[in-house]
Design an enzyme around this catalytic site. Structure first.
Site, PDB file in Angstrom:
ATOM      1  N   TYR A 279     -10.460  -2.110  -7.600  1.00  0.00           N
ATOM      2  CA  TYR A 279      -9.362  -1.566  -7.086  1.00  0.00           C
ATOM      3  C   TYR A 279      -8.190  -2.529  -6.935  1.00  0.00           C
ATOM      4  O   TYR A 279      -8.328  -3.173  -6.102  1.00  0.00           O
ATOM      5  CB  TYR A 279      -9.414  -0.635  -6.111  1.00  0.00           C
ATOM      6  CG  TYR A 279      -8.465   0.004  -5.523  1.00  0.00           C
ATOM      7  CD1 TYR A 279      -7.251   0.570  -6.492  1.00  0.00           C
ATOM      8  CD2 TYR A 279      -8.153   0.282  -4.024  1.00  0.00           C
ATOM      9  CE1 TYR A 279      -6.111   1.155  -5.771  1.00  0.00           C
ATOM     10  CE2 TYR A 279      -7.153   1.062  -3.685  1.00  0.00           C
ATOM     11  CZ  TYR A 279      -6.047   1.608  -4.477  1.00  0.00           C
ATOM     12  OH  TYR A 279      -5.177   2.264  -4.083  1.00  0.00           O
TER      13      TYR A 279
ATOM     14  N   ASN B 101      -5.343  -2.581  -5.358  1.00  0.00           N
ATOM     15  CA  ASN B 101      -4.990  -2.595  -4.060  1.00  0.00           C
ATOM     16  C   ASN B 101      -5.861  -3.186  -2.914  1.00  0.00           C
ATOM     17  O   ASN B 101      -5.668  -3.408  -1.899  1.00  0.00           O
ATOM     18  CB  ASN B 101      -4.394  -1.450  -3.421  1.00  0.00           C
ATOM     19  CG  ASN B 101      -2.990  -0.896  -3.743  1.00  0.00           C
ATOM     20  OD1 ASN B 101      -2.341  -1.858  -4.363  1.00  0.00           O
ATOM     21  ND2 ASN B 101      -2.609   0.262  -3.559  1.00  0.00           N
ATOM     22  N   TYR B 102      -7.186  -3.398  -3.566  1.00  0.00           N
ATOM     23  CA  TYR B 102      -8.249  -4.202  -2.943  1.00  0.00           C
ATOM     24  C   TYR B 102      -8.344  -5.688  -3.488  1.00  0.00           C
ATOM     25  O   TYR B 102      -9.133  -6.085  -4.032  1.00  0.00           O
ATOM     26  CB  TYR B 102      -9.540  -3.717  -2.679  1.00  0.00           C
ATOM     27  CG  TYR B 102      -9.644  -2.313  -2.023  1.00  0.00           C
ATOM     28  CD1 TYR B 102      -8.576  -1.839  -1.230  1.00  0.00           C
ATOM     29  CD2 TYR B 102     -10.855  -1.339  -2.120  1.00  0.00           C
ATOM     30  CE1 TYR B 102      -8.572  -0.639  -0.346  1.00  0.00           C
ATOM     31  CE2 TYR B 102     -10.658  -0.073  -1.447  1.00  0.00           C
ATOM     32  CZ  TYR B 102      -9.700   0.174  -0.409  1.00  0.00           C
ATOM     33  OH  TYR B 102      -9.677   1.295   0.144  1.00  0.00           O
ATOM     34  N   ARG B 103      -7.163  -6.246  -3.330  1.00  0.00           N
ATOM     35  CA  ARG B 103      -6.846  -7.720  -4.282  1.00  0.00           C
ATOM     36  C   ARG B 103      -8.289  -8.465  -4.072  1.00  0.00           C
ATOM     37  O   ARG B 103      -8.579  -8.705  -2.966  1.00  0.00           O
ATOM     38  CB  ARG B 103      -5.754  -8.222  -3.710  1.00  0.00           C
ATOM     39  CG  ARG B 103      -5.363  -9.524  -4.712  1.00  0.00           C
ATOM     40  CD  ARG B 103      -4.615  -9.352  -6.056  1.00  0.00           C
ATOM     41  NE  ARG B 103      -3.467  -8.562  -5.683  1.00  0.00           N
ATOM     42  CZ  ARG B 103      -2.655  -8.043  -6.634  1.00  0.00           C
ATOM     43  NH1 ARG B 103      -2.864  -8.010  -7.990  1.00  0.00           N
ATOM     44  NH2 ARG B 103      -1.394  -7.570  -6.252  1.00  0.00           N
TER      45      ARG B 103
END
Length: 537
Positions: free
Chosen positions: A476, A478-480
């Protein structure tokens, strides 16, 4: 000769370092001169929102939105300049002068980038901090709102709730997450099983491109509008504001949160949850949080699985549903707690004793992750066998008391099954059972060795490989996570190199993102370690 060689090498390093410092200083001066001359009539007001290291407020501004102390050490590279723009012309000037003087741009809304990419770079850079771009204009009659990117999720929830208690926006779980970064990566929150991602509910945007043009949906075209809704922040330009659809919430929601240890059949319960949760009605948000702890019975380490749900409705509707679908969990009537929607946000953020005004607090003090951390993610399309869970437990039990490991498993299904994977850049829709978010957190100290915690996380991630999605192993955005691949510091990254990490975040949508990037920013003015590369780089 060896001594002479060593002295020459040392001299070279010193001279090189000094020349880089001088070059940076010169770039800084030229950059500041450029900013002041871009709009001479605004130079006085503009100077009040420009911060360099000689400014007494520089550190406070920089640290105000650093959510991970791992990227706030004496050795962490700092921006040459911080700009907190008050209007669009300030943003345009910063973009223009950054391009002119070869300084990289990092844009920060809430500071929650898991790898610190919104405020850290390995090359000379400027941070555009959108803290002053945080207005929220709610139209209850049209069920719409314009939300500026610098607003945090808590502000959005609070401002909408001021106007109406039956509408909201499908925002983030943590109240300090910035709206700009959240939507740019898709945005998965409490309501995504009922209404889709945050990005699925965007209907227009105000965007500034690399040439300083201000574009809305009509002017930017559908390709770029598609890309900014889930293609990750920092690749195409700067989104200053989003027009969103508001969604309905009932007057009463019901939550429960119950913990079960290994001794209380946590393994069997989580195994069963995999089959139950993705098939629950759209009104149910379901998550299991797993961590190790000392057993209260004998003091030995055990694993605790906490089953939490938020239901858009009253307890009398949820109780028979859970009795029918998941009786094994053994919920009691007193486990179900009714509250308002805004109270459920406080409940999740462990702020139940506070008033809703706490949602306006942008500080780190109430963040869910105030400690240093390393995170990773996975998506699962096939239930894991119990033996896989037992292997996960043994690795969680390895964690000592200097750190805390938490694995969050978030159920998918519902509305997410109905939206095509090409609708936005975010592709993990139909067939995804759940997402896994792995975290290890620790206290950042001078003598700490963060590498040992990061190594533990990588070992856990390697163990989980056989049980999660494959070809590609999904993640994901946004969960870099820079472990899955990164671009060259100079921005000259090939399509092939970018594909290594890009397909893990976006699957085949990566190709369309590259097409959009090549069209809107061919010179690659907006770049970072995991920005979309133009095709010919």
């Amino acid at each position: 000769m060896k001594s002479l060689h060593g002295c020459l090498l040392l001299l070279f390093v010193v001279v090189f370092s000094l020349s880089w410092v001088n070059a940076s200083a010169n770039s800084n001066d030229y950059f500041l001169d450029c900013l002041s001359s871009y709009h001479p009539d605004e130079s006085t007001s503009f100077s009040k929102v420009i911060y360099t290291e000689t400014n007494s407020a520089y550190s406070a501004v920089l640290e105000s939105s650093i959510r991970n102390p791992r990227f706030s050490t004496p050795n962490t590279p700092k921006p040459l300049v911080m700009v907190t723009p008050l209007n669009i012309s300030h943003v345009q000037a910063t973009i223009h002068c950054s391009k002119r003087h070869g300084i990289q741009i990092r844009t920060r809304s809430g500071g929650h980038d898991f790898e610190g990419l919104s405020y850290v770079s390995q090359v000379p850079f400027v941070v555009i901090d959108l803290v002053h771009f945080r207005s929220i204009d709610v139209d209850v009659k049209k069920e719409e709102a314009w939300i500026q990117s610098g607003a945090i999720t808590g502000e959005v929830y609070y401002r909408i709730n001021e106007r109406t208690t039956n509408l909201t926006f499908p925002g983030a779980l943590c109240h300090t997450v910035g709206i700009g970064g959240f939507i740019s990566g898709g945005g998965c929150g409490f309501l995504f099983r009922k209404y889709g991602l945050a990005a699925d509910n965007v209907i227009d945007a105000q965007f500034v491109d690399a040439n300083g043009r201000v574009l809305d949906r009509r002017l930017m075209g559908e390709d770029l509008f598609w890309a900014i809704r889930g293609g990750g922040g920092g690749s195409f330009g700067i989104v200053l504001s989003w027009k969103v659809k508001l969604v309905h919430v009932p007057s009463t929601v019901t939550v429960f949160s119950v913990g079960r240890t290994l001794e209380q059949n946590a393994t069997q319960l989580l195994h069963r949850w995999q089959y139950v949760a993705p098939n629950l009605p759209n009104d149910v948000y379901s998550i299991v949080s797993i961590s190790s702890m000392n057993s209260t019975e004998n003091g030995e380490r055990t694993v605790l699985a906490t089953f939490t749900s938020v239901f858009q409705g009253v307890a009398d509707e949820l109780i028979p549903l859970m009795q029918e679908r998941f009786p094994e969990l053994g919920l009691l009537k007193e486990d179900y707690i009714e509250m308002t929607w805004i109270e459920s946000i406080l409940f999740w953020n462990q702020l139940s004793n506070e008033t809703s005004e706490i949602l306006l607090d942008r500080s780190n003090s109430n963040s869910l992750m105030p400690l240093s951390y390393k995170s990773k993610s996975d998506y699962v399309r096939k239930p894991m066998p119990e033996i896989a869970l037992q292997g996960l437990w043994s690795r969680l039990l390895e964690v000592d008391e200097t750190s805390t490991a938490v694995v969050n498993i978030i159920s998918y299904g519902g509305k997410m099954d109905e939206i095509p994977e090409t609708e936005t850049p975010f592709p993990y829709r139909k067939g995804t059972l759940y997402k896994i978010n792995y975290n290890i957190v620790w206290q950042e100290e001078e003598n700490s060795n963060p590498q040992r915690y990061i190594s533990w996380m990588r070992t856990l991630y390697s163990y989980m490989g056989p049980f999660v999605s494959k070809s590609p192993r999904a993640a994901y955005v946004n969960y870099r996570d820079l472990d899955i691949g990164w671009n060259n510091d100079d921005g000259k990254t090939s399509y092939k190199q970018g594909s290594v990490w890009g397909r893990k975040y976006f699957k085949n949508n990566f190709d369309r993102l590259v097409y959009v990037k090549t069209k809107i920013d061919p010179e690659n003015s907006f770049k970072h370690e995991q920005s979309i590369p133009p095709r010919f780089h």
